[in-house]
Structure formats: structure tokens, C-alpha cells
Design a protein around this motif. Structure first.
Motif, mmCIF file in Angstrom:
data_model
loop_
_atom_site.group_PDB
_atom_site.id
_atom_site.type_symbol
_atom_site.label_atom_id
_atom_site.label_comp_id
_atom_site.label_asym_id
_atom_site.label_seq_id
_atom_site.Cartn_x
_atom_site.Cartn_y
_atom_site.Cartn_z
ATOM 1 N N THR A 1 -15.094 26.767 7.365
ATOM 2 C CA THR A 1 -14.793 27.748 8.403
ATOM 3 C C THR A 1 -14.591 27.042 9.735
ATOM 4 O O THR A 1 -15.387 26.182 10.103
ATOM 5 N N GLN A 2 -13.507 27.407 10.433
ATOM 6 C CA GLN A 2 -13.252 26.868 11.767
ATOM 7 C C GLN A 2 -12.832 28.018 12.685
ATOM 8 O O GLN A 2 -12.108 28.915 12.252
ATOM 9 N N ARG A 3 -13.266 27.945 13.932
ATOM 10 C CA ARG A 3 -12.943 28.988 14.911
ATOM 11 C C ARG A 3 -12.231 28.348 16.091
ATOM 12 O O ARG A 3 -12.640 27.295 16.578
ATOM 13 N N GLU A 28 -10.423 29.432 19.966
ATOM 14 C CA GLU A 28 -10.125 30.414 20.999
ATOM 15 C C GLU A 28 -8.611 30.498 21.160
ATOM 16 O O GLU A 28 -7.912 29.494 21.008
ATOM 17 N N ARG A 75 -8.743 43.775 15.410
ATOM 18 C CA ARG A 75 -9.164 42.763 14.438
ATOM 19 C C ARG A 75 -8.188 42.816 13.271
ATOM 20 O O ARG A 75 -7.994 43.874 12.670
ATOM 21 N N GLU A 100 -10.671 30.215 7.348
ATOM 22 C CA GLU A 100 -11.576 29.765 6.295
ATOM 23 C C GLU A 100 -10.815 29.384 5.033
ATOM 24 O O GLU A 100 -9.858 30.065 4.656
ATOM 25 N N HIS A 145 -9.901 35.209 19.688
ATOM 26 C CA HIS A 145 -10.193 34.050 18.849
ATOM 27 C C HIS A 145 -9.695 34.294 17.423
ATOM 28 O O HIS A 145 -9.392 35.420 17.048
ATOM 29 N N THR A 167 -10.713 32.958 13.351
ATOM 30 C CA THR A 167 -11.564 32.224 12.423
ATOM 31 C C THR A 167 -10.734 31.981 11.175
ATOM 32 O O THR A 167 -10.181 32.921 10.603
#
Length: 138
Positions: A9-11, A13, A130, A67, A63, A65
């Protein structure tokens, strides 16, 4: 229904144009890790780019996310874009080909939906937006 387990997982902005480029690069890298075909990678990166741009332009930034996910024996990529912007008053209208709230072609949301295997959106006026997309390896 089986559960989808994230393995990486990477987030990031999304606050400016350079961030949209970084989202594209991140999604491409995770898609390669998931062993998606080049055609599927291109579709996923295109959808992610459109959604990152929407997060920036219409949501005022937010942002994403990204995955690497597994479901049984298959591997895929899930990306979730979120903002705290004004939200979308009429989701059905916003998902209609050709409808635009700005100066674009009106293919961002509807086009992104067609490019991926799973697309879900949650939005309401004043509550932000979202969007979740998922694509699987073959």
C-alpha cells in the motif's frame, strides 16, 4: 464473495500537476508488479490519471491510496481517490458521457469507469468524493 487482501500500500497527496504525474508513475509501477498486461496497464493508468486530475481540479486536492491486492490466486491493483471538495450533487448525471461541470469533454468519470473492472463512487454535496477502482491480472 472472497476478501481482497492488500499486499503493498502506498499513499500520495494530490495537490498539484506534478502529483498527477506521480500518481500515473505509481499506478504503472504497481500494475507492473501485479503483472498486468501492457494494454490493461495503459487502461488503468489512464483511468487513474483522469481521477487524479478530477481530485485536483474538482475536489481541490486530496489523496490516492494505491495497493497491490490479491484475491485467491489472482493479483490486481486497487486505487482509491479521496477529496474533501464540494462533492457531486447528481452522480447519475456526472457519470453520463458528455456531461461536464467544466470545460472538458465529459468523459473523465464515465470513461474511467469503462477502463477498469470495478468502479465505485461515493459523493454528496459538501461531503467530498471517494472513487475506488480495481483491475485484475488475467
Amino acid at each position: 464473495m472472497t476478501t481482497v487482501a492488500p499486499t503493498t500500500t502506498q499513499r500520495l497527496e494530490v495537490r498539484g500537476d506534478a502529483d498527477v504525474v506521480r500518481v500515473r508513475q505509481l499506478v504503472r509501477g504497481v500494475a507492473q508488479e501485479a503483472r498486468l498486461s501492457l494494454v490493461v496497464q495503459t487502461k488503468l493508468v489512464t483511468a487513474a490519471s483522469e481521477l487524479a486530475r478530477n481530485t485536483l481540479v474538482h475536489g481541490g486536492g486530496g489523496h490516492v491510496t494505491v495497493e497491490l491486492v490479491t484475491e485467491g490466486a489472482r493479483t490486481g491493483v486497487r486505487a482509491v481517490f479521496a477529496d474533501d471538495g464540494p462533492g457531486i450533487a447528481d452522480l447519475d448525471l456526472a457519470l453520463t458521457d458528455g456531461w461536464t461541470s467544466g470545460g472538458g469533454l465529459g468523459l473523465g468519470l464515465s470513461g474511467s469507469r469503462r477502463l477498469v473492472e470495478r468502479f465505485s463512487i461515493d459523493s454528496a454535496p459538501g461531503a467530498g468524493t471517494r472513487v475506488e477502482i480495481v483491475t485484475w491480472s488475467r
